[in-house]
Design a protein around this motif. Sequence first.
Motif, PDB file in Angstrom:
ATOM      1  N   THR A 209      25.543  33.326  42.945  1.00  0.00           N
ATOM      2  CA  THR A 209      24.383  32.449  42.804  1.00  0.00           C
ATOM      3  C   THR A 209      23.149  33.335  42.732  1.00  0.00           C
ATOM      4  N   ALA A 210      22.374  33.159  41.692  1.00  0.00           N
ATOM      5  CA  ALA A 210      21.158  33.961  41.511  1.00  0.00           C
ATOM      6  C   ALA A 210      19.995  33.048  41.185  1.00  0.00           C
ATOM      7  N   PHE A 211      18.800  33.477  41.554  1.00  0.00           N
ATOM      8  CA  PHE A 211      17.595  32.715  41.293  1.00  0.00           C
ATOM      9  C   PHE A 211      16.639  33.560  40.455  1.00  0.00           C
ATOM     10  N   GLY A 212      15.932  32.906  39.550  1.00  0.00           N
ATOM     11  CA  GLY A 212      14.989  33.614  38.692  1.00  0.00           C
ATOM     12  C   GLY A 212      13.727  32.825  38.469  1.00  0.00           C
ATOM     13  N   GLN A 213      12.708  33.505  38.036  1.00  0.00           N
ATOM     14  CA  GLN A 213      11.429  32.860  37.759  1.00  0.00           C
ATOM     15  C   GLN A 213      10.673  33.669  36.718  1.00  0.00           C
ATOM     16  N   GLU A 214      10.031  32.978  35.810  1.00  0.00           N
ATOM     17  CA  GLU A 214       9.254  33.644  34.772  1.00  0.00           C
ATOM     18  C   GLU A 214       7.826  33.840  35.256  1.00  0.00           C
ATOM     19  N   ALA A 215       7.287  35.035  35.045  1.00  0.00           N
ATOM     20  CA  ALA A 215       5.913  35.333  35.445  1.00  0.00           C
ATOM     21  C   ALA A 215       5.361  36.434  34.567  1.00  0.00           C
ATOM     22  N   GLU A 216       4.177  36.205  34.039  1.00  0.00           N
ATOM     23  CA  GLU A 216       3.456  37.196  33.242  1.00  0.00           C
ATOM     24  C   GLU A 216       4.302  37.770  32.113  1.00  0.00           C
ATOM     25  N   GLY A 217       5.066  36.889  31.442  1.00  0.00           N
ATOM     26  CA  GLY A 217       5.814  37.296  30.260  1.00  0.00           C
ATOM     27  C   GLY A 217       7.134  37.967  30.544  1.00  0.00           C
ATOM     28  N   GLU A 218       7.540  38.060  31.805  1.00  0.00           N
ATOM     29  CA  GLU A 218       8.816  38.669  32.155  1.00  0.00           C
ATOM     30  C   GLU A 218       9.640  37.680  32.977  1.00  0.00           C
ATOM     31  N   PHE A 219      10.931  37.934  33.059  1.00  0.00           N
ATOM     32  CA  PHE A 219      11.811  37.071  33.835  1.00  0.00           C
ATOM     33  C   PHE A 219      12.294  37.850  35.049  1.00  0.00           C
ATOM     34  N   PHE A 220      11.975  37.354  36.232  1.00  0.00           N
ATOM     35  CA  PHE A 220      12.302  38.035  37.479  1.00  0.00           C
ATOM     36  C   PHE A 220      13.550  37.434  38.111  1.00  0.00           C
ATOM     37  N   VAL A 221      14.493  38.295  38.463  1.00  0.00           N
ATOM     38  CA  VAL A 221      15.579  37.875  39.341  1.00  0.00           C
ATOM     39  C   VAL A 221      15.088  38.131  40.758  1.00  0.00           C
ATOM     40  N   LEU A 222      15.213  37.129  41.622  1.00  0.00           N
ATOM     41  CA  LEU A 222      14.585  37.185  42.926  1.00  0.00           C
ATOM     42  C   LEU A 222      15.449  37.878  43.975  1.00  0.00           C
ATOM     43  N   GLU A 223      14.770  38.468  44.926  1.00  0.00           N
ATOM     44  CA  GLU A 223      15.438  39.159  46.030  1.00  0.00           C
ATOM     45  C   GLU A 223      16.454  38.239  46.707  1.00  0.00           C
ATOM     46  N   GLY A 224      17.619  38.779  47.017  1.00  0.00           N
ATOM     47  CA  GLY A 224      18.667  38.005  47.667  1.00  0.00           C
ATOM     48  C   GLY A 224      19.671  37.414  46.702  1.00  0.00           C
TER      49      GLY A 224
END
Length: 316
Positions: A209-224
């Motif tokens: 299970t992974a979580f992500g979020q788009e910010a400032e033109g990039e896609f971040f996979v979140l810690e944990g």
Amino acid sequence: MTQGRSIRLFLVDGTPHGLLTAEIMNWTGHVLTGPRGKLSELVQRPECGRTGVYFLVGPDAENSARPQVYIGESDDVGKRLKQHNRTEEQGGKDFWEKVCLITSKDQNLTKAHVKYLESLLIQQAQRVGRCTLVNGTRHDYIGLPEADQADMAFFLEQIRTVLPVLGFEFLRDASRPPSHDLKTGAAASASDVSESPRFRLSLPKHGITAFGQEAEGEFFVLEGSHARSEWGGPAHGYQRLHLQLCEEGVVADGGGDLLRFTRDYAFSSPSAAAAIVVGRAANGRTEWKHEETGQTYGEWQEQLVSEAAESRAEVL
């Protein structure tokens, strides 16, 4: 809302791949960049005779995902660049293909200023981890008055603002703007919340299970977030990135056959992020799902575009 900035670009020889200068309104700094093939023209520019910092940038033969960068300073940048243009046997550097130098329009940068600024730039490049730094270890330089240190901190922020516009990403911070807590999903203050919701990628077969979020033109996979411990698909360009993130500790042992992201990490696209999580080439536009609505990333993005187009039509 983030305040807009005005950056003035000038194509010195009228071509997009030649010499280029950049300036930011109300900043005394001046940026000059160009390919190594234009070095003979670049060193004739008056900026090259000034005190400043410079970057030599080229490809990394062992890692196509990031460039090699050398950060230096000099009170005569042109003279130093001539030395770097020699062969390795003569004490020069062979790897670089582009050069970027930063000086001051009011010529108030001193040798002490640029030595301190060089130290800050190397520290930033090491922390961000977007390049292979040729310099090696950083030399701390503390012989600068407190007021001048504050001025150089501001100077550094302007450099970090203008370089990505010129195609140099190695100083751009990879940390995610604050928005949601990974465990609770609670939003931060309204002024800090990103426009992007959180997305989830699940692979029940492997317990991922992974979580992500788009910010400032990039896609971040979140810690944990979790990821597969090994690349399981056919050979692909992202396979090297998967290994690299393991070597750098961005992902670490998460128990069993899983890895765990030790910090938020920025990817160039949802597909790149998905590939590292699932250990094979993946279409991030369909793999990532809106945590609340269940929409795919692609459906969510299409909805945003449609709403924006309808809003514009109503105004017109």
